[in-house]
Design an enzyme around this catalytic site. Structure first.
Site, short mmCIF file in Angstrom:
data_model
loop_
_atom_site.label_atom_id
_atom_site.label_comp_id
_atom_site.label_asym_id
_atom_site.label_seq_id
_atom_site.Cartn_x
_atom_site.Cartn_y
_atom_site.Cartn_z
N GLU A 178 -9.86 41.50 4.03
CA GLU A 178 -9.68 40.69 5.51
C GLU A 178 -10.94 39.75 5.51
O GLU A 178 -11.87 39.82 6.26
CB GLU A 178 -9.85 41.72 6.71
CG GLU A 178 -8.76 42.86 6.42
CD GLU A 178 -8.77 43.48 7.61
OE1 GLU A 178 -9.57 43.43 8.83
OE2 GLU A 178 -7.77 44.25 7.81
N GLU A 375 -3.60 48.66 4.38
CA GLU A 375 -3.87 49.43 5.42
C GLU A 375 -2.75 49.35 6.66
O GLU A 375 -2.47 48.38 6.92
CB GLU A 375 -5.15 48.74 5.94
CG GLU A 375 -6.63 49.02 5.55
CD GLU A 375 -7.69 48.23 6.17
OE1 GLU A 375 -7.71 48.11 7.47
OE2 GLU A 375 -8.63 48.07 5.50
C1 FCB Z 1 -9.20 46.70 9.80
C2 FCB Z 1 -10.53 47.00 8.82
C3 FCB Z 1 -10.73 48.49 8.66
C4 FCB Z 1 -10.62 49.10 9.91
C5 FCB Z 1 -9.35 48.84 10.54
C6 FCB Z 1 -8.86 49.71 11.81
O1 FCB Z 1 -9.38 45.46 10.31
O2 FCB Z 1 -10.29 46.54 7.36
O3 FCB Z 1 -12.15 48.57 8.08
O4 FCB Z 1 -11.41 49.13 10.89
O5 FCB Z 1 -8.93 47.63 10.80
#
Ligand code: FCB
Length: 473
Positions: A178, A375
């Site tokens: 990110e 994620e």
């Molecule tokens: C993302 C991050 C991760 C975590 C999630 C909830 O943006 O990559 O580290 O904090 O959100």
């Protein structure tokens, strides 16, 4: 005791929604969020150690200590993964352990990751390593951080140290997690480390992070020619709140440009989008781009990591939260009107159908790149019931809906190869500290006791059956 469901259950043998054979089921974490042990074995401070000490920066003044004490409990955590039946584990490596202060390599820091990787391999869990999940050595921030082009070259040096040691045994590498957050939350909004509120600096940081990705990819190719290499972006479908309102439409275009296309296009197409270059001209984007940069940044990749949490519903009409300092450089007055949808504990609307939309649109625009959801997850205020069990039904509902959305994308020919839940463990949720729990496994931070939540058991059933069962089963 194994928490795996009974594999003789006929419903598991024939899931209602089967995923493709070989689909990768995993969970993700990041070094600063779980490791603790911030001063052990030569580690020096990162920008997050410094940021945590700023009054008011992090809820309750929480810091990276104790994390989930994973640095000391790694073996126990890998056993938990085995019990859940995880096929893959996505983790990040801490730059300040490996090259403390951004300087000479620290073999003691690398030893930890070698032990982790070897333990995973012994348990048949595929290691997926991320080189940068936001913990820049503070000394490099003191020299300008990501605003300084030199940091990209220091990143390549750090990648070299990691790949020399682990390139022969880690099959999946991700350069950055990110970069949008690192650049815009870190340098424009100031909500994340290093807490700067300078829009021009954020734009420079974004370009230098992309350059670091390109340089890091070359290092991965050199040391691990058979491994897969990629980058993880946080991507959001963006919609105008009122599709008939030219102001909302233009704001949606700008937000999509900053959030998605500013990263996707250089990496996958080798150029910044024209409208992003125009929008960011007052903030100096083009001035940072040197002749060979885009060639470096667009080196071919094997996969794109997609972090999906929700979509964005944007209006050009400001509300009380709009305005500088803002992560939306050049669109500071954007607002995100509520649609009255259910929200998670971090106040994000639950929009599972946005995941199908995102995956399908990535597949249409960038058809050649295989996708992984690196994620996806939700925070809820989990507590153990009187029976000692964490009945996190909301999280199971969230997971179920998002896996159905991922499945729908696969049915529309999207080359989606894996899913990693965020997060394996409750952990340090950045500016929210320990107040927000995303884990499949509950962590009592005082005793460091781990308790798999009901969602963990549910997810291990999905993994065992390689798919979802009919609703209500
Ligand atoms: C993302 C991050 C991760 C975590 C999630 C909830 O943006 O990559 O580290 O904090 O959100």
């Amino acid at each position: 005791m194994s928490i795996l469901p009974d594999e003789t259950d006929p419903a598991l043998a024939r899931p209602e929604l089967p995923f493709p054979p070989g689909f990768v089921w995993g969970a993700a974490t990041a070094a600063f969020q779980i490791e603790g042990a911030t001063t052990v074995d030569g580690r020096t401070p990162s920008i997050w150690d410094t940021f945590c000490r700023l009054p008011g920066a992090v809820t309750n003044g929480d810091t990276g200590e104790p994390g989930a004490d994973h640095y000391r409990r790694m073996a126990e955590d890998v056993r938990l993964m085995t019990d859940l039946g995880l096929r893959a584990y996505r983790f990040s490596i801490a730059w300040p352990r490996v090259r403390p202060d951004g300087g000479a390599p620290n073999p003691a820091g690398m030893d930890f990751y070698q032990r982790l990787v070897d333990t995973l391999l012994r348990h048949d869990i595929t290691p997926c390593a991320t080189l940068y999940h936001w913990d820049l050595p503070q000394v490099l921030e003191d020299r300008g951080g990501w605003v300084n082009r030199d940091t990209a070259y220091r990143f390549a040096e750090y990648a070299e140290t990691v790949l020399q040691r682990l390139g022969d045994r880690v099959p999946h590498w991700t350069t950055l997690n990110e970069p949008w957050c690192s650049a815009f939350l870190g340098y424009a909004r100031g909500r994340h480390a290093p807490g700067r509120t300078e829009p021009e600096a954020a734009v420079a940081a974004a370009h230098h992070l992309l350059l670091a990705h390109g340089l890091g990819t070359a290092v991965i190719r050199r040391h691990a020619p058979h491994a897969s290499a990629g980058v993880t972006l946080n991507l959001f479908p963006v919609h105008a709140a009122d599709p008939g309102d030219p102001g909302d439409l233009d704001t949606a275009r700008k937000v999509d440009g900053l959030q998605n296309r500013m990263f996707l296009a250089p990496v996958l197409l080798g150029s910044y989008p024209d409208d992003v270059l125009t929008d960011l001209a007052p903030f100096g984007l083009a001035e940072h781009v040197r002749p060979d940069d885009l060639g470096t940044i667009s080196a071919p990749l094997d996969m794109l990591g997609v972090n999906y949490y929700r979509d964005l519903h944007v209006s050009s009409r400001p509300d009380e939260r709009s305005g500088p300092p803002s992560e939306w450089v050049g669109a500071e007055h954007v607002s995100f009107p509520s649609r009255g949808l259910p929200r998670t504990d971090v106040d994000w609307e639950v929009t599972s159908e946005g995941l199908t939309e995102l995956l399908v649109s990535l597949h249409e625009k960038y058809p050649r790149i295989p996708l992984y959801i690196t994620e996806n997850g939700a925070a809820y205020p989990d507590r153990a019931g009187p029976d000692g069990i964490v009945h996190d039904v909301d999280r199971i509902g969230f997971l179920d809906a998002h896996l159905r959305a991922a499945h729908a994308a696969i049915e529309r020919d999207v080359d989606l190869r894996g899913y990693f839940y965020w997060s394996l463990l409750d952990n340090f949720e950045w500016a929210e500290g320990y107040a927000k729990r995303f884990g499949l496994v509950h962590v009592d931070f005082a005793s460091q006791r781990r308790t798999p939540k009901q969602s963990a058991l549910w997810y291990s059933g999905v993994i065992a059956g390689n798919g979802l069962r009919a609703v209500g089963e």
